[in-house]
Design an enzyme around this catalytic site. Structure first.
Site, mmCIF file in Angstrom:
data_model
loop_
_atom_site.group_PDB
_atom_site.id
_atom_site.type_symbol
_atom_site.label_atom_id
_atom_site.label_comp_id
_atom_site.label_asym_id
_atom_site.label_seq_id
_atom_site.Cartn_x
_atom_site.Cartn_y
_atom_site.Cartn_z
ATOM 1 N N HIS A 100 0.837 -1.207 0.000
ATOM 2 C CA HIS A 100 0.000 0.000 0.000
ATOM 3 C C HIS A 100 0.869 1.253 0.000
ATOM 4 O O HIS A 100 0.613 2.197 -0.754
ATOM 5 C CB HIS A 100 -0.915 -0.011 1.224
ATOM 6 C CG HIS A 100 -1.675 1.265 1.415
ATOM 7 N ND1 HIS A 100 -2.911 1.496 0.855
ATOM 8 C CD2 HIS A 100 -1.373 2.406 2.107
ATOM 9 C CE1 HIS A 100 -3.338 2.696 1.188
ATOM 10 N NE2 HIS A 100 -2.418 3.267 1.953
ATOM 11 N N GLU A 101 1.893 1.274 0.851
ATOM 12 C CA GLU A 101 2.778 2.439 0.899
ATOM 13 C C GLU A 101 3.547 2.591 -0.407
ATOM 14 O O GLU A 101 3.810 3.710 -0.859
ATOM 15 C CB GLU A 101 3.734 2.335 2.090
ATOM 16 C CG GLU A 101 3.049 2.307 3.451
ATOM 17 C CD GLU A 101 2.089 3.467 3.660
ATOM 18 O OE1 GLU A 101 2.337 4.563 3.109
ATOM 19 O OE2 GLU A 101 1.077 3.280 4.361
ATOM 20 N N HIS A 104 1.628 4.572 -2.849
ATOM 21 C CA HIS A 104 1.791 6.029 -2.756
ATOM 22 C C HIS A 104 3.050 6.484 -3.494
ATOM 23 O O HIS A 104 3.051 7.544 -4.137
ATOM 24 C CB HIS A 104 1.864 6.462 -1.294
ATOM 25 C CG HIS A 104 0.563 6.357 -0.563
ATOM 26 N ND1 HIS A 104 -0.603 6.900 -1.065
ATOM 27 C CD2 HIS A 104 0.237 5.776 0.628
ATOM 28 C CE1 HIS A 104 -1.589 6.655 -0.198
ATOM 29 N NE2 HIS A 104 -1.108 5.976 0.815
ATOM 30 N N HIS A 108 3.247 9.036 -6.642
ATOM 31 C CA HIS A 108 4.159 10.178 -6.704
ATOM 32 C C HIS A 108 4.979 10.140 -7.992
ATOM 33 O O HIS A 108 5.170 11.160 -8.659
ATOM 34 C CB HIS A 108 5.082 10.162 -5.483
ATOM 35 C CG HIS A 108 5.932 11.379 -5.358
ATOM 36 N ND1 HIS A 108 7.155 11.368 -4.725
ATOM 37 C CD2 HIS A 108 5.760 12.659 -5.797
ATOM 38 C CE1 HIS A 108 7.686 12.577 -4.766
ATOM 39 N NE2 HIS A 108 6.864 13.378 -5.398
#
Length: 228
Positions: A100-101, A104, A108
């Site tokens: 999940h991270e 991100h 980006h």
């Protein structure tokens, strides 16, 4: 309105209960699936490194951070920080959170528009969270203009939380897709991971709902007030 029992407090209580239930749900769900070890034996840190490199991201470091579920991606430093319960764990829950991270970080890298919007709102939201209540309190003793400014500041906080929702849901969607396509988790493990990420997403929904209820309370309390 300011004496005795304020009936609008039920909105605050409802919001607090939603947040409490969501937090208890994510804690219990993560605890349950943190005991389910992935058959690949991959740790959260290993999964993060593999996902980042597979997506052509070589300038993001994966670091260990203390705490429980304090995982986050820092776009300014280009660092993906994984908590004690994720970094070295081989559970399906840990791999899901790490992925999940990474979602991100991929957002980006690819210029995901909602992430850009959220980033632009960070200074305004931080200012709003610090000033909204002091301004409202000042307005009770001085000018109603302060109250209006405080409510506007609080609206900025709510807007930031609303924009956060698609960012978080998209990161989870990317994570599940990547884990399935890469073979890092088996299909039954993907189902378990989906439950963990779904529970985490509900905490953001509950936070938004709580803030909206608080905003509604402010409007009910001060919507018809005017300076004398």
């Amino acid at each position: 309105m300011f004496y005795g029992i304020d009936p609008t407090y039920i909105l605050v209580i409802a919001g607090a209960l939603l947040c409490l239930l969501a937090q208890n749900n994510v804690t219990s769900t993560y605890s349950r699936y943190s005991r389910v070890q992935s058959r690949t034996g991959m740790t959260g840190a290993m999964a993060a490194e593999r996902i980042l490199r597979a997506n052509g991201i070589y300038d993001v470091r994966v670091e260990h951070i203390q705490g429980n579920l304090t995982d986050h991606y820092d776009p300014s430093a280009k660092v993906l920080r994984l908590s004690d319960t994720v970094y070295g764990s081989t559970s399906v829950a840990a791999i899901g959170v790490a992925a999940h991270e990474c979602g991100h970080a991929i957002q980006h890298q690819t210029g995901y528009v909602p992430l850009k919007i959220r980033g632009s709102l960070v200074p305004v939201a931080n200012l709003g969270s610090r000033l909204c209540w002091p301004l409202i309190v000042l307005g009770l003793f001085f000018s109603y203009t302060f109250v209006q400014a405080g409510i506007i500041m609080f609206c900025a906080v709510v807007l930031f939380q609303l924009v956060t929702l698609p960012v978080e849901f998209n990161a989870s969607s990317r994570a599940l897709q990547i884990l399935g396509d890469s073979g890092m988790l088996y299909q039954d493990e993907i189902s378990s991971t989906k439950k963990v990420l779904g529970a985490a997403a509900l905490t953001y929904v509950a936070s938004v709902a709580s803030s909206v209820l608080q905003l509604l309370r402010l409007i009910l309390l001060f919507g018809n007030r005017r300076d004398d």
